[in-house]
Design an enzyme around this catalytic site. Structure first.
Site, short mmCIF file in Angstrom:
data_model
loop_
_atom_site.label_atom_id
_atom_site.label_comp_id
_atom_site.label_asym_id
_atom_site.label_seq_id
_atom_site.Cartn_x
_atom_site.Cartn_y
_atom_site.Cartn_z
CG ASP A 1 -1.80 0.36 -3.33
OD1 ASP A 1 -2.59 -0.55 -2.96
OD2 ASP A 1 -1.91 1.53 -2.92
CG ASN B 1 -10.70 3.17 1.45
OD1 ASN B 1 -11.78 3.17 0.89
ND2 ASN B 1 -10.37 2.25 2.33
CG HIS C 1 -2.30 0.46 1.00
ND1 HIS C 1 -2.95 0.40 -0.22
CD2 HIS C 1 -3.20 1.02 1.86
CE1 HIS C 1 -4.17 0.89 -0.09
NE2 HIS C 1 -4.35 1.28 1.15
CG ASN D 1 -9.00 5.34 4.80
OD1 ASN D 1 -8.37 4.73 3.94
ND2 ASN D 1 -9.60 4.74 5.79
#
Length: 187
Positions: free
Chosen positions: A91, A112, A20, A66
């Site tokens: 990613d 997100n 991530h 987020n």
């Protein structure tokens, strides 16, 4: 011309080398290659440099994934960067590991960080560099997979893929997204 390069990731050592955080890894290499460095400023680690007369700002949001749109929107305004000159490094589970694809726009596909950018920066029409991480995880284990480290084989390939990503970013700034997609997108 002003450009904003955004590496997506999560702050904190527990996330440092996870799938991530590939956006952070690419941003780090870009800044290293031009001999610049990051400073911790409002909402992000921040770096800037000039390339062929262009002002390049590179950020790694400190808002957590987020809420990435908060940092992107802030620096778009501060640095007076139009949305078409914002490049987000992200990613992507939907493409295989090793694939690098630049696109001029697209949906968040459930990511997100991209959802937050869409909500706070005016929609889906902004360039992104999608770094394929594949989807090699058991059903229901997506979070563990994206927040997990690259495996040994992937780690061996990462330096070349990150270097190619940096070339793509420099090409985006110098010759635009269309030629970059034609010349440098992989698989």
């Amino acid at each position: 011309m002003n450009y904003l390069i955004v590496g997506l990731g999560n702050i904190g050592s527990e996330y440092a080398d996870t799938r991530h955080n590939i956006g952070f890894m690419v941003a780090d290499e870009l800044v290293k290659q031009v001999g610049a460095s990051f400073s911790l400023l409002k909402l992000a680690y921040y770096s800037e440099f000039k390339q062929r007369g262009h002002n390049i700002t590179v950020i790694k949001p400190t808002t957590y994934m987020n809420l990435s749109g908060k940092a992107v929107n802030y620096y778009m305004q501060q640095c007076k960067v139009p949305i078409q000159n914002v490049l987000v490094i992200v990613d992507d589970l939907a493409i295989p590991f090793g694939s690098l694809r630049m696109k001029p726009k697209g949906s968040s596909a459930g990511h997100n960080g991209l959802k937050s950018i869409e909500q706070l920066c005016g929609g889906q029409v902004y360039p992104r560099l999608r770094f394929g991480i594949g989807d090699n995880y058991p059903k229901g284990r997506q979070v563990d997979y994206v927040l997990g480290p690259f495996d040994k084989e992937e780690q061996a390939e990462l330096p070349a893929l990150i270097d190619h990503s940096v070339k793509m970013i420099q090409s985006f700034v110098n010759i635009g997204i269309e030629l970059t997609m034609t010349n440098l997108n992989t698989k």
